[in-house]
Design a protein around this motif. Structure first.
Motif, PDB file in Angstrom:
ATOM      1  N   GLY A 113       0.812  -1.223   0.000  1.00 53.24           N
ATOM      2  CA  GLY A 113       0.000   0.000   0.000  1.00 53.24           C
ATOM      3  C   GLY A 113       0.839   1.264   0.000  1.00 53.24           C
ATOM      4  N   GLY A 114       1.910   1.276  -0.814  1.00 51.99           N
ATOM      5  CA  GLY A 114       2.683   2.504  -1.029  1.00 51.99           C
ATOM      6  C   GLY A 114       2.099   3.257  -2.227  1.00 51.99           C
ATOM      7  N   PRO A 115       2.829   4.242  -2.733  1.00 51.72           N
ATOM      8  CA  PRO A 115       2.285   5.051  -3.835  1.00 51.72           C
ATOM      9  C   PRO A 115       1.932   4.230  -5.077  1.00 51.72           C
ATOM     10  CG  PRO A 115       4.532   5.754  -3.280  1.00 51.72           C
ATOM     11  CD  PRO A 115       4.110   4.767  -2.241  1.00 51.72           C
ATOM     12  N   ALA A 116       2.734   3.210  -5.417  1.00 53.90           N
ATOM     13  CA  ALA A 116       2.435   2.394  -6.605  1.00 53.90           C
ATOM     14  C   ALA A 116       1.146   1.604  -6.389  1.00 53.90           C
ATOM     15  CB  ALA A 116       3.596   1.442  -6.902  1.00 53.90           C
ATOM     16  N   GLY A 117       1.058   0.910  -5.254  1.00 55.05           N
ATOM     17  CA  GLY A 117      -0.113   0.074  -4.975  1.00 55.05           C
ATOM     18  C   GLY A 117      -1.381   0.899  -4.818  1.00 55.05           C
ATOM     19  N   LEU A 118      -1.256   2.034  -4.127  1.00 55.92           N
ATOM     20  CA  LEU A 118      -2.457   2.847  -3.894  1.00 55.92           C
ATOM     21  C   LEU A 118      -2.955   3.496  -5.181  1.00 55.92           C
ATOM     22  CD1 LEU A 118      -1.545   4.461  -0.457  1.00 55.92           C
ATOM     23  CD2 LEU A 118      -3.260   2.693  -0.897  1.00 55.92           C
ATOM     24  N   THR A 119      -2.029   3.926  -6.039  1.00 58.19           N
ATOM     25  CA  THR A 119      -2.474   4.502  -7.324  1.00 58.19           C
ATOM     26  C   THR A 119      -3.171   3.424  -8.150  1.00 58.19           C
ATOM     27  OG1 THR A 119      -0.606   6.007  -7.282  1.00 58.19           O
ATOM     28  CG2 THR A 119      -1.749   5.771  -9.388  1.00 58.19           C
ATOM     29  N   ALA A 120      -2.601   2.226  -8.170  1.00 60.20           N
ATOM     30  CA  ALA A 120      -3.242   1.126  -8.898  1.00 60.20           C
ATOM     31  C   ALA A 120      -4.639   0.869  -8.332  1.00 60.20           C
ATOM     32  CB  ALA A 120      -2.390  -0.137  -8.807  1.00 60.20           C
ATOM     33  N   ASP A 175      -0.315   2.821   5.642  1.00 52.77           N
ATOM     34  CA  ASP A 175      -0.547   3.193   4.246  1.00 52.77           C
ATOM     35  C   ASP A 175       0.497   4.227   3.830  1.00 52.77           C
ATOM     36  OD1 ASP A 175      -2.880   1.641   3.888  1.00 52.77           O
ATOM     37  OD2 ASP A 175      -4.065   3.141   4.947  1.00 52.77           O
ATOM     38  N   GLY A 176       0.936   4.125   2.583  1.00 57.57           N
ATOM     39  CA  GLY A 176       1.906   5.115   2.083  1.00 57.57           C
ATOM     40  C   GLY A 176       3.313   4.556   1.958  1.00 57.57           C
ATOM     41  N   GLY A 177       3.583   3.418   2.612  1.00 58.32           N
ATOM     42  CA  GLY A 177       4.901   2.778   2.504  1.00 58.32           C
ATOM     43  C   GLY A 177       6.026   3.712   2.899  1.00 58.32           C
ATOM     44  N   GLN A 178       7.152   3.578   2.193  1.00 62.28           N
ATOM     45  CA  GLN A 178       8.341   4.389   2.515  1.00 62.28           C
ATOM     46  C   GLN A 178       8.068   5.884   2.398  1.00 62.28           C
ATOM     47  OE1 GLN A 178      12.327   2.986   2.985  1.00 62.28           O
ATOM     48  NE2 GLN A 178      12.260   3.237   0.774  1.00 62.28           N
ATOM     49  N   MET A 179       7.128   6.229   1.516  1.00 61.33           N
ATOM     50  CA  MET A 179       6.790   7.649   1.326  1.00 61.33           C
ATOM     51  C   MET A 179       6.366   8.280   2.659  1.00 61.33           C
ATOM     52  SD  MET A 179       3.918   9.170  -1.253  1.00 61.33           S
ATOM     53  CE  MET A 179       2.536   8.329  -0.479  1.00 61.33           C
ATOM     54  N   GLY A 182       4.813  13.241   3.702  1.00 61.43           N
ATOM     55  CA  GLY A 182       4.635  11.998   2.960  1.00 61.43           C
ATOM     56  C   GLY A 182       3.498  11.173   3.561  1.00 61.43           C
ATOM     57  N   MET A 183       3.401  11.255   4.893  1.00 63.47           N
ATOM     58  CA  MET A 183       2.352  10.503   5.590  1.00 63.47           C
ATOM     59  C   MET A 183       0.964  11.038   5.198  1.00 63.47           C
ATOM     60  SD  MET A 183       2.279   9.821   9.655  1.00 63.47           S
ATOM     61  CE  MET A 183       3.950   9.286   9.824  1.00 63.47           C
ATOM     62  N   ASP A 184       0.834  12.368   5.118  1.00 60.30           N
ATOM     63  CA  ASP A 184      -0.459  12.966   4.721  1.00 60.30           C
ATOM     64  C   ASP A 184      -0.860  12.467   3.335  1.00 60.30           C
ATOM     65  OD1 ASP A 184      -0.498  14.577   6.948  1.00 60.30           O
ATOM     66  OD2 ASP A 184       0.425  16.301   5.942  1.00 60.30           O
ATOM     67  N   ILE A 185       0.109  12.504   2.414  1.00 66.19           N
ATOM     68  CA  ILE A 185      -0.215  12.139   1.030  1.00 66.19           C
ATOM     69  C   ILE A 185      -0.577  10.650   0.957  1.00 66.19           C
ATOM     70  CG2 ILE A 185       0.714  12.004  -1.337  1.00 66.19           C
ATOM     71  CD1 ILE A 185       2.191  14.633  -0.732  1.00 66.19           C
ATOM     72  N   GLY A 186       0.154   9.827   1.701  1.00 65.37           N
ATOM     73  CA  GLY A 186      -0.151   8.393   1.734  1.00 65.37           C
ATOM     74  C   GLY A 186      -1.551   8.137   2.266  1.00 65.37           C
ATOM     75  N   VAL A 230       8.660   8.694  -6.264  1.00 63.69           N
ATOM     76  CA  VAL A 230       7.236   8.481  -5.981  1.00 63.69           C
ATOM     77  C   VAL A 230       6.422   8.653  -7.266  1.00 63.69           C
ATOM     78  CG1 VAL A 230       5.247   9.334  -4.699  1.00 63.69           C
ATOM     79  CG2 VAL A 230       7.471   9.196  -3.588  1.00 63.69           C
ATOM     80  N   ILE A 231       6.823   9.631  -8.072  1.00 70.05           N
ATOM     81  CA  ILE A 231       6.023   9.936  -9.260  1.00 70.05           C
ATOM     82  C   ILE A 231       6.020   8.772 -10.262  1.00 70.05           C
ATOM     83  CG2 ILE A 231       7.920  11.180 -10.418  1.00 70.05           C
ATOM     84  CD1 ILE A 231       4.294  12.278 -10.594  1.00 70.05           C
ATOM     85  N   ASN A 232       7.173   8.120 -10.469  1.00 68.53           N
ATOM     86  CA  ASN A 232       7.107   7.004 -11.433  1.00 68.53           C
ATOM     87  C   ASN A 232       6.500   5.754 -10.802  1.00 68.53           C
ATOM     88  OD1 ASN A 232       9.654   6.657 -10.170  1.00 68.53           O
ATOM     89  ND2 ASN A 232      10.587   5.772 -11.999  1.00 68.53           N
ATOM     90  N   ALA A 233       6.594   5.613  -9.478  1.00 75.27           N
ATOM     91  CA  ALA A 233       5.890   4.503  -8.812  1.00 75.27           C
ATOM     92  C   ALA A 233       4.381   4.643  -9.070  1.00 75.27           C
ATOM     93  CB  ALA A 233       6.179   4.509  -7.320  1.00 75.27           C
ATOM     94  N   CYS A 234       3.879   5.868  -8.920  1.00 73.04           N
ATOM     95  CA  CYS A 234       2.445   6.111  -9.167  1.00 73.04           C
ATOM     96  C   CYS A 234       2.112   5.809 -10.632  1.00 73.04           C
ATOM     97  CB  CYS A 234       2.079   7.566  -8.870  1.00 73.04           C
ATOM     98  SG  CYS A 234       2.210   8.006  -7.138  1.00 73.04           S
ATOM     99  N   GLY A 235       2.947   6.289 -11.526  1.00 72.55           N
ATOM    100  CA  GLY A 235       2.698   6.071 -12.961  1.00 72.55           C
ATOM    101  C   GLY A 235       2.646   4.583 -13.297  1.00 72.55           C
TER     102      GLY A 235
END
Ligand code: NAP
Length: 307
Positions: A9-16, A35-39, A57-61, A285-290
């Motif tokens: 449940g980091g940025p990649a998983g949550l965006t998916a 939630d948010g992982g390393q971010m 990072g925690m807020d965004i996660g 984080v941006i390419n993980a989301c992408g």
């Protein structure tokens, strides 16, 4: 039977999860931790589009997780121990259950490396930390040593220095690996100094860490730094390790990283990967989301079978 089972449940998983659940796929995220992982461990995401200085990072996660849940994605707080591919059915096993779905996205990210020096394990949480956002404030009136020279080390050194601590970055070479913009910011900071060509060899102490044995690899000199009247903190940022051990035997890994195609699919049909575990050049984080977005859209396309 889930349509998409997302592990991590980091940025990649949550965006998916946002894309998949918004496309009406029956989506589940397996995330045993925050939630948010390393971010979530980083104080500010200065280079993430739309992130403001006050957004941690925690807020965004947490917001990403809320957004995914608002479209119907479920979260299971269990740690995944294995993934099996039985033809068109994928089986995800956790420490306490077994789940079936059509597709799997692995987005388990990475964890900080340990340096492996004497005293390191003994003084974790007793002077040694791997998370400036979590523990930096304990040392705001103290002397902090940040070990490493990459983006994480320099960024977190800046964070701790801005809290008011006197920070020394200890780096084994004579130039930073971190991006120049960050390096210049650190070098110009009044609370930051750098020990170049210096390696941490041992952490000393009794109940708490109270000294460092350092080695200058240019002068071949070993010396000790002892704690003074102020708190002493040691933050270690010497790279990260992909969390892919549970995929061994299922996927061929390259130094722990997963090779994917242009749709983020691994060599096993129906198993996708996104974020820091992917074999690639840049980990942001941006390419993980992408990548999470691409994987979810590729899966949605297969389920709905549109062209
Ligand atoms: P990293 O880029 O791999 O840097 C690790 C640092 O630790 C390097 O300076 C390395 O030294 C040092 N190191 C490694 N092993 C060591 C050892 N045994 N003893 C002493 N020093 C050692 O790791 P990271 O900084 O954690 O970053 C991981 C990834 O996340 C990178 O792709 C990074 O770009 C990305 N990231 C990006 C941002 C951002 O863009 N804002 C922020 C954080 C992380 P050498 O330089 O000598 O190899």
């Amino acid at each position: 039977m889930y349509d998409l089972m997302i592990i991590g449940g980091g940025p990649a998983g949550l965006t998916a999860a946002i894309y998949a659940s918004r496309a009406h796929l029956n989506t589940v995220i397996f995330e045993p931790e925050m939630d948010g992982g390393q971010m979530s461990l980083t104080m500010s995401l200065e280079n993430f589009p739309g992130a403001l200085p006050e957004d941690t990072g925690m807020d965004i996660g947490m917001r990403m997780a809320k957004q995914a849940a608002s479209f119907g994605a479920a979260t299971i707080r269990e740690r995944v121990v294995s993934v099996e591919s039985a033809g068109e059915t994928k089986i995800v096993k956790t420490e306490s259950g077994s789940y079936e779905g059509k597709y799997v996205l692995v987005a388990t990210g990475s964890k900080p490396n340990r340096l492996g020096v004497p005293g390191e394990d003994k003084f974790v949480s007793r002077g040694i930390s791997y998370c400036a956002t979590c523990d930096g404030a304990f040392y705001q009136d103290g002397d902090v040593y940040v070990i490493g020279g990459g983006n994480s080390a320099v960024e977190e050194a800046l964070y701790i220095a801005n809290l008011g601590a006197k920070v020394t970055i200890v780096h084994r070479r004579d130039s930073f690996r971190a991006e120049r913009f960050l390096a210049e910011k650190a070098l110009a900071h009044e609370n930051i100094s750098v020990m170049w060509n210096t390696e941490l060899k041992e952490v000393l102490g009794d109940a708490m860490a109270d000294g460092l044995v350092l080695y200058n690899n240019k002068t071949d000199e070993t010396f000790t730094v002892k704690k003074g009247d102020r708190p002493m903190g040691i933050f270690i940022y010497v790279g990260v390790k992909p969390q892919t051990e549970f995929l061994e035997g299922l996927l061929e890994l390259n130094r722990g990283y997963v090779k994917v195609d242009e749709n983020q699919m691994s060599a096993v049909d129906g198993i996708y990967a996104a974020g820091d575990i992917v074999d690639k050049n840049f980990r942001q984080v941006i390419n993980a989301c992408g990548e999470g977005c691409v994987a979810a859209m590729a899966v949605a396309k297969r389920i709905v079978q549109y062209d």
